[in-house]
Structure formats: structure tokens, C-alpha cells
Design a protein around this motif. Structure first.
Motif, short mmCIF file in Angstrom:
data_model
loop_
_atom_site.label_atom_id
_atom_site.label_comp_id
_atom_site.label_asym_id
_atom_site.label_seq_id
_atom_site.Cartn_x
_atom_site.Cartn_y
_atom_site.Cartn_z
N TYR A 1 -0.29 24.81 24.72
CA TYR A 1 0.08 23.72 25.62
C TYR A 1 -0.26 22.37 24.99
O TYR A 1 0.54 21.44 24.98
CB TYR A 1 -0.67 23.88 26.95
CG TYR A 1 -0.37 22.82 27.98
CD1 TYR A 1 0.64 23.00 28.93
CD2 TYR A 1 -1.10 21.62 28.03
CE1 TYR A 1 0.91 22.03 29.89
CE2 TYR A 1 -0.83 20.65 28.96
CZ TYR A 1 0.16 20.86 29.90
OH TYR A 1 0.43 19.89 30.84
N VAL A 2 -1.45 22.29 24.41
CA VAL A 2 -1.91 21.02 23.82
C VAL A 2 -1.02 20.63 22.64
O VAL A 2 -0.68 19.45 22.47
CB VAL A 2 -3.40 21.14 23.42
CG1 VAL A 2 -3.84 19.95 22.58
CG2 VAL A 2 -4.26 21.27 24.67
N ALA A 3 -0.59 21.63 21.86
CA ALA A 3 0.26 21.34 20.69
C ALA A 3 1.57 20.68 21.12
O ALA A 3 2.16 19.90 20.38
CB ALA A 3 0.53 22.61 19.91
N HIS A 4 2.04 21.00 22.31
CA HIS A 4 3.33 20.45 22.80
C HIS A 4 3.14 19.34 23.83
O HIS A 4 4.10 18.86 24.42
CB HIS A 4 4.18 21.59 23.38
CG HIS A 4 4.54 22.61 22.35
ND1 HIS A 4 3.88 23.82 22.25
CD2 HIS A 4 5.44 22.60 21.35
CE1 HIS A 4 4.37 24.50 21.23
NE2 HIS A 4 5.33 23.78 20.67
N TYR A 5 1.87 18.95 24.05
CA TYR A 5 1.58 18.00 25.14
C TYR A 5 2.29 16.66 24.98
O TYR A 5 2.87 16.12 25.93
CB TYR A 5 0.06 17.79 25.27
CG TYR A 5 -0.28 16.76 26.32
CD1 TYR A 5 -0.33 17.12 27.68
CD2 TYR A 5 -0.49 15.42 25.99
CE1 TYR A 5 -0.60 16.16 28.65
CE2 TYR A 5 -0.76 14.47 26.96
CZ TYR A 5 -0.81 14.85 28.28
OH TYR A 5 -1.06 13.91 29.26
N ASP A 6 2.30 16.11 23.76
CA ASP A 6 2.84 14.76 23.59
C ASP A 6 4.33 14.71 23.97
O ASP A 6 4.77 13.76 24.61
CB ASP A 6 2.65 14.28 22.14
CG ASP A 6 1.21 13.86 21.87
OD1 ASP A 6 0.45 13.65 22.84
OD2 ASP A 6 0.84 13.75 20.69
N ARG A 7 5.06 15.73 23.58
CA ARG A 7 6.50 15.74 23.90
C ARG A 7 6.70 15.87 25.40
O ARG A 7 7.56 15.21 26.00
CB ARG A 7 7.17 16.90 23.15
CG ARG A 7 8.65 16.98 23.40
CD ARG A 7 9.38 17.72 22.29
NE ARG A 7 10.81 17.71 22.56
CZ ARG A 7 11.54 18.78 22.79
NH1 ARG A 7 10.98 19.99 22.75
NH2 ARG A 7 12.83 18.69 23.04
N LYS A 8 5.90 16.71 26.02
CA LYS A 8 6.02 16.93 27.46
C LYS A 8 5.64 15.67 28.24
O LYS A 8 6.33 15.26 29.18
CB LYS A 8 5.11 18.10 27.86
CG LYS A 8 5.17 18.52 29.31
CD LYS A 8 4.24 19.72 29.49
CE LYS A 8 4.22 20.23 30.94
NZ LYS A 8 5.43 20.97 31.30
N ALA A 9 4.54 15.03 27.82
CA ALA A 9 4.04 13.88 28.58
C ALA A 9 4.87 12.63 28.33
O ALA A 9 5.04 11.79 29.23
CB ALA A 9 2.57 13.62 28.21
N GLY A 10 5.38 12.49 27.12
CA GLY A 10 6.22 11.33 26.79
C GLY A 10 5.55 10.00 27.09
O GLY A 10 6.20 9.06 27.53
#
Ligand SMILES: C[S@@+](CC[C@H](N)C(=O)[O-])C[C@H]1O[C@@H](n2cnc3c(N)ncnc32)[C@H](O)[C@@H]1O
Length: 247
Positions: A36-45
Motif C-alpha cells: 500500500y505504501v509503495a503505491h500511496y503517492d499515486r493514490k493520494a495525488g
């Protein structure tokens, strides 16, 4: 800090009072999950540019120290580091802090410190902070603990220091809460990789502790802050505050 005294018995392992909650257990399990953390930046935008400008307008510069509580992957901490003397990214999640550390190294930022801790456990060292920032993290704590956290935040800041925070808060009368929530849920993303789905928003409402602005704002005053700016989103779901420690 100022909620404790030397008589307070501490948990011998966790070094917190026996009546304090375990922040890690309430951190949101996804925040501890490497995938989840690895993909957090894209998800949070999350683009921190507007917050950086606000902080600069409030006095952030190359002489100041900023603490980012619940820093996540460090978007704000890393963006403010080139403009600051000292930046401390604090988070309970080792997975989040590992990302901040890696990015700081990649960007050649030598003034970013990563500290594992939480709103209720981080012990600030060095001179008092000029700025404390937090975004979308304080809602992990129930209201009683939010108030305790705010008092601790005031204790990290110098008098006149700035506390800027953004989070999910309902800025509507109680009678409109159901409608506000339903229209927020109706606008949820159907793509979990780039936003929060309805099920995730429902989990937030059910398991986390977003509150009303009219409950939260008196806590800021109790903790010794004066609210200089309060902005509420049109959706009535998000609010942001810039506050100054006045006592
Ligand atoms: C939704 S993320 C927000 C991250 C970042 N501030 C942002 O705006 O992108 C919430 C963060 O708060 C952290 N967190 C949860 N409970 C916390 C606590 N009690 N003290 C400090 N951080 C906490 C989580 O590990 C996570 O990194």
C-alpha cells in the motif's frame, strides 16, 4: 511532555503511560503495509505546493524548523526541506518512514530527520519548532486524544509558532451530516490506484475518527492556539487551519 509529570508510571516496554493507547494499533493497518505504501503517492495525488506557499507566507524560511506529524511518504516534509533549516518527518509507520528516508537521500536533502513516533509519543528535541504541520493523520485519534495531541503540539512550538493542519472534518450542522456524507460517498473513486473507493471511505467513517469542525475548534483554543485561517471545502468534508501558539 506537558500532559505527564514525573510521577506518571510508564509502560516499561512502550515508555508511555499505562492509560495511553497504542498508536500503532490505531494507525490504520494499510499505512503499515509495504505494498500500500509503495503505491500511496499515486493514490493520494497530494501536491504540497499550495501548503508550501502558505507556510512561506507564515514565515517559513532557511532559519526555521518544521515538524511534520504523520508525515506519510513525506511530500510536505521533502518539499519544505530546501527552504528550511531543519525538517523532522514523524510517523508511526516504519514503511512510510523508509520511503521518506529513501527520497531524502535520492534528492540529496541532508536536513530531513525521520523519527518513528506519533502524536502522543513523539518527543521533540533541539530548540522549539517554528512550525508543526499535519495532514490527514490526526483523524486516527478519537476526540479525547486529539485534544491531548494538540496540547503536545503546542508544547513542541515556540510561542508565536505556527500549527498548520488539514484533515477530514465535517463543517456542516449536525442536521446536514447524513446528506454531506452521502454525497461524499457518491463521489468516491472506482479506481483504488488513483483515489479512495466507496468501501475505503466507509471504512474511514466507521473505523476512524473524523469529527465536526465545531467540536474540533474549541480544542485548538483549549490547547493554546489562536486560529488565524480556517478554510472549509465546498463538500463540507475537508478543513484546513493555520493557527498560532499564543500561550
Ligand atoms: C493518510 S496518511 C497521510 C500522510 C501524509 N501526511 C499525507 O498528507 O499524504 C496518514 C499517516 O498518518 C500516520 N499515522 C497514523 N496514526 C498516527 C499517529 N498516532 N501519530 C502519527 N502518525 C500517525 C500513518 O502511518 C500515515 O502515514
Amino acid at each position: 511532555m506537558n500532559t505527564l509529570n514525573s510521577e506518571t508510571p510508564l509502560d516499561p516496554v512502550a515508555h508511555r503511560p499505562l492509560w495511553y493507547p497504542d498508536e500503532l494499533a490505531h494507525a490504520g493497518p494499510e499505512h503499515l503495509d509495504d505494498v500500500y505504501v509503495a503505491h500511496y503517492d499515486r493514490k493520494a495525488g497530494f501536491d504540497p505546493a499550495a501548503d508550501v506557499l502558505r507556510l512561506q507566507a507564515l514565515g517559513l524560511n532557511e532559519t526555521t524548523t518544521l515538524v511534520d506529524l504523520g508525515a506519510g511518504t513525506g511530500a510536505l516534509a521533502l518539499a519544505t526541506a530546501p527552504l528550511s533549516r531543519r525538517v523532522i518527518a514523524v510517523d508511526v509507520s516504519p514503511a512510510m518512514l523508509a520511503v521518506v528516508r529513501r527520497k531524502a537521500q535520492q534528492q540529496g536533502l541532508r536536513n530531513v530527520e525521520c523519527v518513528r513516533g506519533g502524536f502522543l509519543t513523539y518527543e521533540h528535541t533541539g530548540g522549539p519548532a517554528d512550525f508543526v504541520y499535519t495532514r490527514h493523520a490526526l483523524h486516527q485519534l478519537p476526540d479525547f486524544w486529539k485534544a491531548i495531541a494538540l496540547e503536545r503540539i503546542a508544547g513542541m512550538l515556540r510561542l508565536g509558532g505556527v500549527f498548520r493542519m488539514r484533515d477530514l472534518f465535517l463543517s456542516c450542522p449536525l442536521s446536514q451530516a447524513r446528506d454531506v456524507v452521502e454525497s461524499w460517498l457518491a463521489g468516491a473513486s472506482d479506481r483504488p490506484e488513483v483515489g479512495w473507493t466507496r468501501a475505503e471511505l466507509e471504512t474511514h467513517l466507521r473505523d476512524e475518527h473524523s469529527t465536526f469542525t465545531w467540536l474540533f475548534e474549541p480544542m485548538l483554543l483549549q490547547a493554546g492556539f489562536e486560529v488565524r485561517e480556517a478554510t472549509y471545502s465546498d463538500s463540507r468534508i475537508f478543513a484546513e487551519y493555520s493557527c498560532v501558539r499564543v500561550r
